[in-house]
Every structure is written in C-alpha cells, then in structure tokens.
Design an enzyme around this catalytic site. Structure first.
Site, PDB file in Angstrom:
ATOM      1  N   CYS A 135      -4.236   2.118 -16.504  1.00  0.00           N
ATOM      2  CA  CYS A 135      -3.745   2.470 -15.221  1.00  0.00           C
ATOM      3  C   CYS A 135      -3.566   1.183 -14.518  1.00  0.00           C
ATOM      4  O   CYS A 135      -4.505   0.599 -14.073  1.00  0.00           O
ATOM      5  CB  CYS A 135      -4.777   3.186 -14.773  1.00  0.00           C
ATOM      6  SG  CYS A 135      -4.315   3.823 -12.998  1.00  0.00           S
ATOM      7  N   CYS A 138      -4.748   1.896 -10.803  1.00  0.00           N
ATOM      8  CA  CYS A 138      -6.229   1.713 -10.613  1.00  0.00           C
ATOM      9  C   CYS A 138      -6.800   0.404 -10.837  1.00  0.00           C
ATOM     10  O   CYS A 138      -7.550   0.056  -9.674  1.00  0.00           O
ATOM     11  CB  CYS A 138      -6.944   2.661 -11.710  1.00  0.00           C
ATOM     12  SG  CYS A 138      -6.043   4.232 -12.241  1.00  0.00           S
ATOM     13  N   ASP A 139      -6.230  -0.312 -11.780  1.00  0.00           N
ATOM     14  CA  ASP A 139      -6.835  -1.813 -12.200  1.00  0.00           C
ATOM     15  C   ASP A 139      -6.054  -2.942 -11.886  1.00  0.00           C
ATOM     16  O   ASP A 139      -6.682  -4.021 -11.703  1.00  0.00           O
ATOM     17  CB  ASP A 139      -7.206  -1.637 -13.599  1.00  0.00           C
ATOM     18  CG  ASP A 139      -8.285  -0.646 -13.929  1.00  0.00           C
ATOM     19  OD1 ASP A 139      -9.143  -0.086 -13.318  1.00  0.00           O
ATOM     20  OD2 ASP A 139      -8.056  -0.203 -14.913  1.00  0.00           O
TER      21      ASP A 139
END
Ligand SMILES: Cc1cc2nc3c(=O)[nH]c(=O)nc-3n(C[C@H](O)[C@H](O)[C@H](O)COP(=O)(O)OP(=O)(O)OC[C@H]3O[C@@H](n4cnc5c(N)ncnc54)[C@H](O)[C@@H]3O)c2cc1C
Length: 311
Positions: A135, A138-139
């Site tokens: 992701c 997200c990261d």
C-alpha cells in the site's frame, strides 16, 4: 433464528457499497457485513483518475467515503468490523455466521473482493512492515527522501510508482516482461518521469535486509540470467490479486483461479447467491466495473426476492 434480512451483502468495497445503494433505494431490507471498515482495496489507491465524475481525480479514501455515505444515506444498514465467517444454505435461504451471531438472509451478494498477491520470495515475510508493503498510500510517506522499488507491470504498479515518485528520491519499477501491460497513459507517466527507472525483463529473486530492514533487492535478468543487488529502502508489490472466495467454495462454482463464476446478472451456480466485483470471474477489475456489477446483482436479486419470497 430471530433475525432474517432480505439482502445480506458480504463486503463493503465499491461492489458491496453500490449494491447497498441500489438495494436500499429499492426499499428492500439491505444489510452490509464488512470485515473491517467500508471502502475495500480502493482505500489504498493514492489517486483514482479513471472513475467518471472526477476530472481532477479523487483519492481512493475520499471516493470510498463518498460511496459509504451515499449507501448509508439511502438507508442501507452496516455491520462493520464484523467478518462473515461462514455461509450455509438453509432451504431457500442462507445462514451467515458472524462474531456477533448468526443471521438468516433470503439473498446473499458476495462482494468480498480480492487481496493483493504476494511474490512468495525469501525475505518477504521477514521484512513485511519493515520495508515491504502492498500500500503506497499507507506506507509511501515513510520513504520521503529515500529510494524505493515497485514490482508489477499493470495499472496499480504504474499508478503507485508515479505517486511514490512525488515522495521518494527515486523509484525503480521492476517488471518480469519486456513490456508493461498498464493503460497507455499510465505507462507514459512512468516513461517520461525522470525519477522512475524501468527494469523490464527482470524478476525479484530475494529481498535482502540489514539491521531488520530492507536493504536491497536481488534482481535476475530474464535475458541473460545475471544477478545483481539493487539498493532500496522500501519495496512495494503490485503483482495481481487473489479472490476472496473461500466462503463460497463449497456452495457454488469457481474458476481455476478461484474466482466465482457468475452469469450476466451476477447469479452464481447456487440460486439466491450472487457475486459482484473483484471476487467474480470477469475481466477488468476496476472500481467502475465493481460498481456496475454490484448494481446488476442487486437488481436481479430484488426480482428474485419478489418471485421466490413475495418481498
Ligand atoms: C493500490 C491499488 C490501486 C488501485 N487503483 C485503482 C484505480 O485507480 N482505479 C480503479 O478503477 N481501480 C483501482 N484499483 C482496483 C479497485 O480497488 C478494485 O477493483 C475494487 O476495489 C474492487 O472492489 P470490490 O468491492 O469488488 O472489492 P474490494 O475493494 O476488495 O472490497 C472487498 C471488501 O470485502 C471485505 N471482506 C472480505 N472478506 C470479508 C468477509 N468474510 N466478511 C466481511 N467482509 C469481507 C473486505 O474487507 C473489503 O472491504 C486499485 C487497487 C489497488 C490495490
């Protein structure tokens, strides 16, 4: 069994949310069971540029939130953080087992989607969450001023590479074939981006770490078999999806890859059980098709309810 719902939708991604909008607007008792929070995979898309109505694109998170609010506003009921653990037939109906108890449903729409495939290479399990991710939204922010690599050749890999190039100092895009299979405009965004380097016809053999974090990728050229280490701080995998069809594997027909076989209306081989979105066996697994299939399935389901149960 105390509770009977007319339409139980399993999964609150784009397919399930659209089914919920159409079901609720048909004034049929529609309940969505979602393992986590509504949104599905699209929540991890940094930017969605191909969903109609958003000429400047929309973040996956915002799109999911809009769909959820629309379904709730239409009157669909949501049971979140409530995974369906089993579905069993009970005469013409179904019984869904969830952590909060069993629920009977006249019709089930399976919209459990898919999860990203893993490469299954050495180092992957060890460094998951410590440099290996599925992701970018997200990261990605963890890699400001660092070097990352992306593996994959489709829309997700190219789109997320472009997103990561705005954060990281450099992005290496690795694909096992000599050509990407992403949509042409996404390919161009990568080819003309000086912060993205292509490694076509290469595979990732191993994720190499140091001090508990990813340090390099061991690449193999498919042309001459040579092996080299590419230093990276982070590694993002976008190599396809696995269908989340386990719940129905003994109830209806699946194809050889595990996707649920449906007809044009979304009906599976089991009467009253429908499937829509990425879990079903059709091409072009995208938000717009998931939404369309969710609408088809519920439209047919409402007619089935009327015919079989007089609802
Ligand atoms: C990084 C990334 C970028 C993408 N970018 C784009 C893009 O730009 N444009 C585009 O059109 N598409 C894009 N896609 C693809 C798109 O996200 C999917 O095609 C779409 O989300 C499929 O919707 P779905 O509802 O079928 O399944 P999903 O989105 O997978 O949703 C399924 C839902 O079901 C839930 N669930 C699963 N099992 C259970 C259970 N047992 N009980 C209850 N709930 C359960 C899951 O928690 C999930 O919320 C992208 C995907 C990824 C991963």
């Amino acid at each position: 069994m105390a509770e009977i719902v007319d339409i139980a939708i399993v999964g609150g991604g784009p397919a399930g949310l659209t089914a919920a909008i159409y079901g609720a607007r048909a004034r049929v008792n529609t309940v969505v069971f979602e393992a986590g929070l509504p949104g599905g995979q699209i929540v991890s898309a940094s930017m969605v540029e191909n969903y109609p109505g958003f000429p400047d694109g929309v973040t996956g998170n915002d799109l999911a939130d809009l769909m959820f609010r629309q379904a709730q506003g239409a009157g669909a009921e949501f049971r979140t953080i409530n995974p369906v653990e089993a579905i069993r037939p009970d005469g013409k109906q179904f019984v869904l087992s969830t952590p909060s108890g069993d629920v009977a449903a006249r019709v089930v729409i399976l919209a459990t989607g898919a999860i990203p495939k893993k490469l299954g290479i050495p180092g992957e399990a060890e460094f998951t969450g410590r440099g290996v991710s599925w992701c970018a939204t997200c990261d990605g922010p963890l890699y400001r001023d660092k070097v990352v690599a992306v593996v994959g050749g489709g829309d997700s890999a190219t789109q997320e590479s472009v997103y990561l190039s705005k954060i990281a100092t450099h992005v290496h895009l690795i694909h096992r074939r000599e050509e990407l299979r992403a949509t042409q405009c996404l390919q161009e965004q990568c080819f003309y981006n000086e912060k993205i380097t292509m490694h076509l016809a290469h595979t990732v053999d191993e994720i190499v770490g140091e001090g508990g974090r990813v340090k390099a990728l061991r690449l193999r050229s498919r042309e001459d078999g040579s092996v080299s280490d590419l230093p990276v701080d982070g590694f993002f995998e976008f190599v396809g999806i696995d269908a989340m069809s386990d719940l129905v594997k003994d109830l209806c027909d699946l194809d050889e890859l595990g996707f649920v076989i449906v007809d044009r209306s979304g009906q599976t081989s089991h009467a009253g059980l429908y499937a829509a979105g990425d879990v079903a066996n059709y091409e072009l697994k995208q938000v717009v098709t998931a939404c369309a299939r969710g609408a088809f399935a519920v439209d047919h389901a409402v007619r089935y309810l009327n015919l079989e149960f007089g609802v």
